[in-house]
Design a protein around this motif. Sequence first.
Motif, short mmCIF file in Angstrom:
data_model
loop_
_atom_site.label_atom_id
_atom_site.label_comp_id
_atom_site.label_asym_id
_atom_site.label_seq_id
_atom_site.Cartn_x
_atom_site.Cartn_y
_atom_site.Cartn_z
N ALA A 37 0.84 -1.21 0.00
CA ALA A 37 0.00 0.00 0.00
C ALA A 37 0.87 1.25 0.00
CB ALA A 37 -0.94 0.00 1.21
N LEU A 38 1.87 1.27 0.85
CA LEU A 38 2.74 2.44 0.97
C LEU A 38 3.49 2.71 -0.33
CD1 LEU A 38 4.01 4.70 2.63
CD2 LEU A 38 5.68 3.04 3.47
N VAL A 39 4.16 1.70 -0.84
CA VAL A 39 4.97 1.87 -2.05
C VAL A 39 4.08 2.11 -3.27
CG1 VAL A 39 6.60 0.71 -3.60
CG2 VAL A 39 6.91 0.56 -1.13
N GLY A 40 3.02 1.31 -3.40
CA GLY A 40 2.15 1.43 -4.57
C GLY A 40 1.48 2.78 -4.67
N GLN A 41 0.90 3.24 -3.57
CA GLN A 41 0.21 4.54 -3.58
C GLN A 41 1.20 5.68 -3.81
OE1 GLN A 41 -3.26 5.20 -3.32
NE2 GLN A 41 -3.42 3.00 -3.60
N THR A 42 2.38 5.58 -3.21
CA THR A 42 3.38 6.65 -3.37
C THR A 42 3.87 6.74 -4.80
OG1 THR A 42 4.04 6.41 -1.05
CG2 THR A 42 5.57 7.56 -2.52
N ILE A 43 4.22 5.60 -5.39
CA ILE A 43 4.72 5.61 -6.77
C ILE A 43 3.62 6.03 -7.75
CG2 ILE A 43 5.58 4.15 -8.65
CD1 ILE A 43 7.22 2.63 -6.51
N ALA A 44 2.45 5.41 -7.62
CA ALA A 44 1.34 5.75 -8.53
C ALA A 44 0.95 7.21 -8.38
CB ALA A 44 0.15 4.85 -8.26
N GLY A 45 0.88 7.70 -7.14
CA GLY A 45 0.52 9.09 -6.91
C GLY A 45 1.54 10.06 -7.47
N THR A 46 2.81 9.71 -7.37
CA THR A 46 3.85 10.57 -7.92
C THR A 46 3.74 10.63 -9.44
OG1 THR A 46 5.29 10.10 -6.04
CG2 THR A 46 6.34 10.97 -8.03
N LEU A 47 3.46 9.48 -10.06
CA LEU A 47 3.28 9.46 -11.52
C LEU A 47 2.05 10.28 -11.93
CD1 LEU A 47 4.14 5.73 -12.27
CD2 LEU A 47 5.56 7.75 -12.73
N ILE A 48 0.98 10.15 -11.18
CA ILE A 48 -0.22 10.95 -11.44
C ILE A 48 0.12 12.44 -11.31
CG2 ILE A 48 -2.51 11.59 -10.54
CD1 ILE A 48 -2.82 8.57 -9.76
N ALA A 49 0.86 12.78 -10.26
CA ALA A 49 1.21 14.19 -10.01
C ALA A 49 2.12 14.75 -11.10
CB ALA A 49 1.88 14.33 -8.64
N LEU A 50 3.02 13.92 -11.62
CA LEU A 50 3.91 14.38 -12.70
C LEU A 50 3.10 14.87 -13.90
CD1 LEU A 50 6.66 11.62 -12.64
CD2 LEU A 50 7.07 14.07 -12.41
N ILE A 51 2.05 14.15 -14.21
CA ILE A 51 1.21 14.51 -15.36
C ILE A 51 0.24 15.63 -14.99
CG2 ILE A 51 -0.55 13.66 -16.95
CD1 ILE A 51 0.92 10.88 -16.62
N MET A 52 -0.44 15.47 -13.86
CA MET A 52 -1.46 16.44 -13.46
C MET A 52 -0.86 17.83 -13.24
SD MET A 52 -4.25 16.07 -10.40
CE MET A 52 -4.85 14.51 -10.99
N ALA A 53 0.35 17.88 -12.72
CA ALA A 53 1.00 19.16 -12.44
C ALA A 53 1.16 20.00 -13.71
CB ALA A 53 2.35 18.93 -11.77
N LEU A 54 1.31 19.35 -14.85
CA LEU A 54 1.42 20.07 -16.11
C LEU A 54 0.18 20.91 -16.40
CD1 LEU A 54 2.94 17.25 -18.34
CD2 LEU A 54 4.12 19.33 -17.58
N PHE A 55 -0.97 20.41 -15.98
CA PHE A 55 -2.24 21.07 -16.28
C PHE A 55 -2.72 22.01 -15.17
CE2 PHE A 55 -2.05 17.08 -18.61
CZ PHE A 55 -2.23 17.53 -19.91
N ILE A 56 -2.31 21.72 -13.93
CA ILE A 56 -2.80 22.49 -12.78
C ILE A 56 -1.91 23.71 -12.48
CG2 ILE A 56 -3.35 22.37 -10.30
CD1 ILE A 56 -5.17 20.69 -12.12
N ARG A 57 -0.66 23.62 -12.83
CA ARG A 57 0.27 24.71 -12.52
C ARG A 57 -0.20 26.02 -13.13
NH1 ARG A 57 3.58 26.06 -16.90
NH2 ARG A 57 3.38 24.58 -18.62
N THR A 58 0.28 27.11 -12.57
CA THR A 58 -0.02 28.43 -13.10
C THR A 58 0.81 28.64 -14.36
OG1 THR A 58 -0.37 29.23 -10.86
CG2 THR A 58 -0.08 30.90 -12.58
N LYS A 59 0.13 28.93 -15.44
CA LYS A 59 0.84 29.19 -16.70
C LYS A 59 1.20 30.65 -16.77
CE LYS A 59 -1.59 25.30 -17.96
NZ LYS A 59 -2.39 24.70 -16.94
N LYS A 60 2.42 30.93 -17.19
CA LYS A 60 2.88 32.33 -17.22
C LYS A 60 2.67 32.96 -18.57
CE LYS A 60 6.08 31.48 -13.59
NZ LYS A 60 7.38 31.42 -13.08
#
Length: 175
Positions: free
Chosen positions: A152-175
């Motif tokens: 649970a710890l490793v799976g959620q952390t790795i999967a969440g980090t991968l999700i965040a890598l992609i999601m951050a592209l869209f959520i970040r403030t665009k300049k």
Amino acid sequence: MNKIYPLKQAVITGVVSAIFATGAFTVVDSLNQHYSWNINPATIRGLVGLLTLIILGIGIYAGMQSIKKANQGQLSYGQALLTGFLVAITVGIVMAVLGMVYTNIINRGYTDYMVAEGKKALLAEGRSNADIANGVADLQKQFAPAMQAMQALVGQTIAGTLIALIMALFIRTKK
């Protein structure tokens, strides 16, 4: 950056994920047994685990939006990624702890049940006695409460980090 950690969203996501995982597994496995669907419980567990990733993604999104709102609409890619990672590791910890409670207190027979069902699957495949003995030993390790917590710890952390890598592209403030 004023606010760097969305604790509320992380904990809520972890609790919801853990409750969903145990509840969905219990309900679907019970229906599986009642209606003789012949689905291996390990398959049910895996599918439920994949569904928890949707909950994790929603929690990461909520966390990123919370940080962005707290910082007057500003969120860099790095801040978004850090937020996603922090939510993911918190969810992993919460799910690991609640998983230990489930396997050690609520459903003490979970490991034995999963191993027994895995052994049935090996027998149905016509495996040799040696293969079955090795398979059962592997299943005992895989479904031990401590290993379940680590997964649970490793799976959620790795999967969440991968999700965040992609999601951050869209959520970040665009300049």
